[in-house]
Design a protein around this motif. Sequence first.
Motif, mmCIF file in Angstrom:
data_model
loop_
_atom_site.group_PDB
_atom_site.id
_atom_site.type_symbol
_atom_site.label_atom_id
_atom_site.label_comp_id
_atom_site.label_asym_id
_atom_site.label_seq_id
_atom_site.Cartn_x
_atom_site.Cartn_y
_atom_site.Cartn_z
ATOM 1 N N ASP A 95 0.870 -1.178 0.000
ATOM 2 C CA ASP A 95 0.000 0.000 0.000
ATOM 3 C C ASP A 95 0.904 1.224 0.000
ATOM 4 O OD1 ASP A 95 -2.527 -1.339 0.131
ATOM 5 O OD2 ASP A 95 -2.037 -1.847 2.220
ATOM 6 N N VAL A 96 0.722 2.090 -0.986
ATOM 7 C CA VAL A 96 1.566 3.278 -1.101
ATOM 8 C C VAL A 96 0.838 4.464 -0.469
ATOM 9 C CG1 VAL A 96 2.745 4.832 -2.704
ATOM 10 C CG2 VAL A 96 2.652 2.379 -3.188
ATOM 11 N N ASP A 97 1.402 4.962 0.605
ATOM 12 C CA ASP A 97 0.797 6.061 1.367
ATOM 13 C C ASP A 97 0.959 7.379 0.606
ATOM 14 O OD1 ASP A 97 -0.045 7.911 3.182
ATOM 15 O OD2 ASP A 97 1.424 7.417 4.737
ATOM 16 N N GLY A 98 -0.171 7.982 0.281
ATOM 17 C CA GLY A 98 -0.108 9.217 -0.493
ATOM 18 C C GLY A 98 -0.032 10.477 0.340
ATOM 19 N N SER A 99 -0.086 10.314 1.654
ATOM 20 C CA SER A 99 -0.168 11.504 2.505
ATOM 21 C C SER A 99 1.207 12.023 2.937
ATOM 22 C CB SER A 99 -1.001 11.192 3.745
ATOM 23 O OG SER A 99 -0.357 10.193 4.512
ATOM 24 N N ASP A 100 2.235 11.205 2.741
ATOM 25 C CA ASP A 100 3.545 11.585 3.267
ATOM 26 C C ASP A 100 4.604 11.413 2.180
ATOM 27 O OD1 ASP A 100 5.831 12.068 4.667
ATOM 28 O OD2 ASP A 100 5.770 10.214 5.829
ATOM 29 N N PHE A 101 5.035 12.530 1.597
ATOM 30 C CA PHE A 101 5.986 12.432 0.487
ATOM 31 C C PHE A 101 7.309 11.818 0.932
ATOM 32 C CE2 PHE A 101 9.304 13.969 -2.353
ATOM 33 C CZ PHE A 101 8.792 13.561 -3.567
ATOM 34 N N SER A 102 7.692 12.048 2.184
ATOM 35 C CA SER A 102 9.002 11.562 2.620
ATOM 36 C C SER A 102 9.072 10.033 2.616
ATOM 37 C CB SER A 102 9.355 12.113 3.996
ATOM 38 O OG SER A 102 8.538 11.524 4.968
ATOM 39 N N SER A 103 7.920 9.361 2.647
ATOM 40 C CA SER A 103 7.943 7.893 2.627
ATOM 41 C C SER A 103 7.856 7.341 1.204
ATOM 42 C CB SER A 103 6.788 7.331 3.467
ATOM 43 O OG SER A 103 5.552 7.605 2.840
ATOM 44 N N ASN B 114 5.113 8.960 -8.650
ATOM 45 C CA ASN B 114 3.979 9.520 -9.391
ATOM 46 C C ASN B 114 2.667 9.346 -8.621
ATOM 47 O OD1 ASN B 114 5.072 10.667 -11.611
ATOM 48 N ND2 ASN B 114 4.602 9.003 -13.028
ATOM 49 N N MET B 115 2.477 8.160 -8.052
ATOM 50 C CA MET B 115 1.238 7.893 -7.303
ATOM 51 C C MET B 115 1.093 8.830 -6.108
ATOM 52 S SD MET B 115 0.151 3.920 -7.196
ATOM 53 C CE MET B 115 1.637 3.227 -6.550
ATOM 54 N N VAL B 116 2.221 9.115 -5.470
ATOM 55 C CA VAL B 116 2.172 10.005 -4.298
ATOM 56 C C VAL B 116 1.948 11.456 -4.734
ATOM 57 C CG1 VAL B 116 3.500 10.894 -2.339
ATOM 58 C CG2 VAL B 116 3.605 8.468 -2.912
ATOM 59 N N ILE B 117 2.632 11.853 -5.826
ATOM 60 C CA ILE B 117 2.521 13.246 -6.285
ATOM 61 C C ILE B 117 1.124 13.546 -6.824
ATOM 62 C CG2 ILE B 117 3.266 14.857 -8.092
ATOM 63 C CD1 ILE B 117 6.039 13.656 -7.962
ATOM 64 N N HIS B 118 0.612 12.636 -7.645
ATOM 65 C CA HIS B 118 -0.586 12.953 -8.427
ATOM 66 C C HIS B 118 -1.877 12.298 -7.931
ATOM 67 C CE1 HIS B 118 1.799 14.930 -11.526
ATOM 68 N NE2 HIS B 118 2.597 13.890 -11.556
ATOM 69 N N ALA B 119 -1.777 11.185 -7.201
ATOM 70 C CA ALA B 119 -2.986 10.369 -6.997
ATOM 71 C C ALA B 119 -3.273 10.038 -5.535
ATOM 72 C CB ALA B 119 -2.864 9.090 -7.811
ATOM 73 N N ASN B 120 -2.593 10.691 -4.622
ATOM 74 C CA ASN B 120 -2.795 10.427 -3.202
ATOM 75 C C ASN B 120 -2.560 8.955 -2.852
ATOM 76 O OD1 ASN B 120 -3.321 11.318 -0.598
ATOM 77 N ND2 ASN B 120 -5.487 10.720 -0.716
ATOM 78 N N GLY B 121 -1.572 8.368 -3.496
ATOM 79 C CA GLY B 121 -1.207 6.989 -3.166
ATOM 80 C C GLY B 121 -1.977 5.958 -3.961
#
Lengths: 133, 143
Positions: free
Chosen positions: B13-21, B56-63
């Motif tokens: 699961d890719v967390d979209g709320s925290d860019f550092s992760s 990309n998923m974190v930047i554009h799609a909230n994970g």
Amino acid sequence: MTVFAVRGRMEFALMKIHEIKEILGAELLCGDESMDSDVYSACCSDMMSDVLAYVKDQGVLITGLVNPQVIRTASMMDMICVVFVRSKTPSDEIIKLANDCGIVVMRSTLRAFEACGLLYTAGLSRLPGDRNA
Amino acid sequence: MIEMPDTLKFHFDVDGSDFSSAGEASVVVKKKLRQLGYPADIIRKVSIAMYEGEINMVIHANGGTAEVEIHENEIVIILSDHGPGIPDVNLAMQEGYSTARENIRVLGFGAGMGLPNMKKYTDYMKIDTKVGEGTTITMKVYL
């Protein structure tokens, strides 16, 4: 600069990580056990997108950007050393990540331009056939 | 006797709320592939492509989610999100085109190299996207 390696017909320089530290007058933050590792070339960028797109076998990343993605990007590209310039100080989290990934981290007071110039003058260059980085 | 499965599968699961992760899953996959003894060039291709996709998923799609399947002849990476979708895939595939905002660029990303780089480092890439619903990207690296 101690050794020259040969790839094809071209000779290119090898530099040890500890030599990079000495040339840049840098402070070692982690990775003491890898100081005798060799690198062939370096790249300098604050744009990790460009590092991912253009780097090819450069062992050292010189950057003024400080976040965990610097270490992850270096790890993805099989780089073994990150030099933070302009006295940028990475967090404990970044150092822990670098340790986990086996990456040497240093901090230098130099600006990126000066750091690159010193390493280039000392013999670290681009790899033969690499036109992009 | 324990039989090894034909296919190894990993789910993240890719967390979209925290860019550092962002990129944590790719680091794990790289380590797993190393442990399994795959060649360095294969590991690099898989991990760079997945890392770009994860960012990309974190930047554009909230994970979203990342699935990695290791088959006998190929490694398959499936990245799925419920983000805004890509209105013009051809445009998004052009090097240098990016919709990332300045707050992402100062973090070192958003140069418009993500999707082209994913294609460059994989042997197969398919983008299924619908505006307002999300995007699924399937990539394969042949062994």
